[in-house]
Design a protein around this motif. Structure first.
Motif, PDB file in Angstrom:
ATOM      1  N   ALA A   1      24.168  94.955  -2.580  1.00 57.51           N
ATOM      2  CA  ALA A   1      25.613  94.893  -2.828  1.00 57.51           C
ATOM      3  C   ALA A   1      25.909  94.252  -4.177  1.00 57.51           C
ATOM      4  O   ALA A   1      26.792  94.716  -4.907  1.00 57.51           O
ATOM      5  N   ALA A   2      25.181  93.216  -4.529  1.00 54.67           N
ATOM      6  CA  ALA A   2      25.387  92.570  -5.826  1.00 54.67           C
ATOM      7  C   ALA A   2      24.980  93.493  -6.970  1.00 54.67           C
ATOM      8  O   ALA A   2      25.645  93.541  -8.011  1.00 54.67           O
ATOM      9  N   ILE A   3      23.896  94.246  -6.788  1.00 56.49           N
ATOM     10  CA  ILE A   3      23.467  95.190  -7.823  1.00 56.49           C
ATOM     11  C   ILE A   3      24.506  96.291  -7.997  1.00 56.49           C
ATOM     12  O   ILE A   3      24.843  96.680  -9.118  1.00 56.49           O
ATOM     13  N   ARG A   4      25.061  96.765  -6.892  1.00 53.78           N
ATOM     14  CA  ARG A   4      26.109  97.789  -6.977  1.00 53.78           C
ATOM     15  C   ARG A   4      27.344  97.246  -7.696  1.00 53.78           C
ATOM     16  O   ARG A   4      27.951  97.928  -8.515  1.00 53.78           O
ATOM     17  N   LEU A   5      27.707  96.016  -7.386  1.00 57.41           N
ATOM     18  CA  LEU A   5      28.840  95.388  -8.061  1.00 57.41           C
ATOM     19  C   LEU A   5      28.551  95.202  -9.545  1.00 57.41           C
ATOM     20  O   LEU A   5      29.431  95.393 -10.387  1.00 57.41           O
TER      21      LEU A   5
ATOM     22  N   ARG B   1      28.965  98.598 -11.189  1.00 57.24           N
ATOM     23  CA  ARG B   1      30.338  99.081 -11.213  1.00 57.24           C
ATOM     24  C   ARG B   1      31.189  98.311 -12.216  1.00 57.24           C
ATOM     25  O   ARG B   1      31.938  98.889 -12.978  1.00 57.24           O
ATOM     26  N   LEU B   2      31.085  96.996 -12.221  1.00 57.26           N
ATOM     27  CA  LEU B   2      31.951  96.183 -13.072  1.00 57.26           C
ATOM     28  C   LEU B   2      31.235  95.584 -14.267  1.00 57.26           C
ATOM     29  O   LEU B   2      31.886  95.053 -15.151  1.00 57.26           O
ATOM     30  N   SER B   3      29.946  95.639 -14.274  1.00 58.55           N
ATOM     31  CA  SER B   3      29.097  95.060 -15.331  1.00 58.55           C
ATOM     32  C   SER B   3      29.539  93.643 -15.706  1.00 58.55           C
ATOM     33  O   SER B   3      29.742  93.312 -16.859  1.00 58.55           O
ATOM     34  N   SER B   4      29.713  92.824 -14.697  1.00 58.64           N
ATOM     35  CA  SER B   4      30.139  91.446 -14.935  1.00 58.64           C
ATOM     36  C   SER B   4      28.944  90.509 -14.828  1.00 58.64           C
ATOM     37  O   SER B   4      27.935  90.819 -14.202  1.00 58.64           O
ATOM     38  N   GLU B   5      29.081  89.353 -15.452  1.00 59.38           N
ATOM     39  CA  GLU B   5      28.037  88.343 -15.395  1.00 59.38           C
ATOM     40  C   GLU B   5      27.914  87.761 -13.988  1.00 59.38           C
ATOM     41  O   GLU B   5      26.840  87.361 -13.562  1.00 59.38           O
ATOM     42  N   SER B   6      29.028  87.692 -13.275  1.00 58.72           N
ATOM     43  CA  SER B   6      28.978  87.122 -11.931  1.00 58.72           C
ATOM     44  C   SER B   6      28.156  87.993 -10.985  1.00 58.72           C
ATOM     45  O   SER B   6      27.454  87.474 -10.119  1.00 58.72           O
ATOM     46  N   ALA B   7      28.209  89.299 -11.157  1.00 60.06           N
ATOM     47  CA  ALA B   7      27.411  90.186 -10.310  1.00 60.06           C
ATOM     48  C   ALA B   7      25.924  90.020 -10.609  1.00 60.06           C
ATOM     49  O   ALA B   7      25.096  90.050  -9.697  1.00 60.06           O
TER      50      ALA B   7
END
Length: 114
Positions: free
Chosen positions: A29-33, A36-42
């Motif tokens: 789920a974190a990899i998908r996030l 999708r959003l290419s954020s540092e938090s993911a």
């Protein structure tokens, strides 16, 4: 005896397996996030989930190699180090996941409404 008691208490492998599968789902789920959003938090959540899985698998390996019968064969300092590394991985991984979710929610709150 109760079958559920035998599976859960006496043979904990099934419960351990479900725990590792659950951590793998969190990582996916974190990899998908992250994709999708290419954020540092993911990315932080992904590393946290991987650290959690590594720590959990480390404890499973530790428990299978170090038994009460052969515990005296190992150096106590080595055993303590291995335990503490796994505890550090679990603690750090959980912290990274929580911090990643918190930063993700904070970032979504900062974005203007569409």
């Amino acid at each position: 005896m109760n079958l559920l008691f035998e599976i859960v208490i006496q043979q904990g492998f099934l419960v351990d397996l479900f725990g590792v599968i659950g951590l793998g789902l969190v990582a996916l789920a974190a990899i998908r996030l992250a994709r999708r959003l290419s954020s540092e938090s993911a990315k932080l959540m992904t590393w946290g989930a991987l650290a959690l899985m590594t720590g959990r698998v480390g404890f499973l390996i530790y428990a299978s190699f170090v038994t009460p019968f052969n515990q005296a064969e190992f150096d106590p300092m080595l055993l303590d180090t291995v335990k503490n590394v796994n505890i550090g991985l679990l603690t750090g991984g959980f912290g990274m996941i929580v911090w990643g979710f918190w930063r993700h929610e904070q970032r979504l709150a900062e974005e203007p409404a569409r």
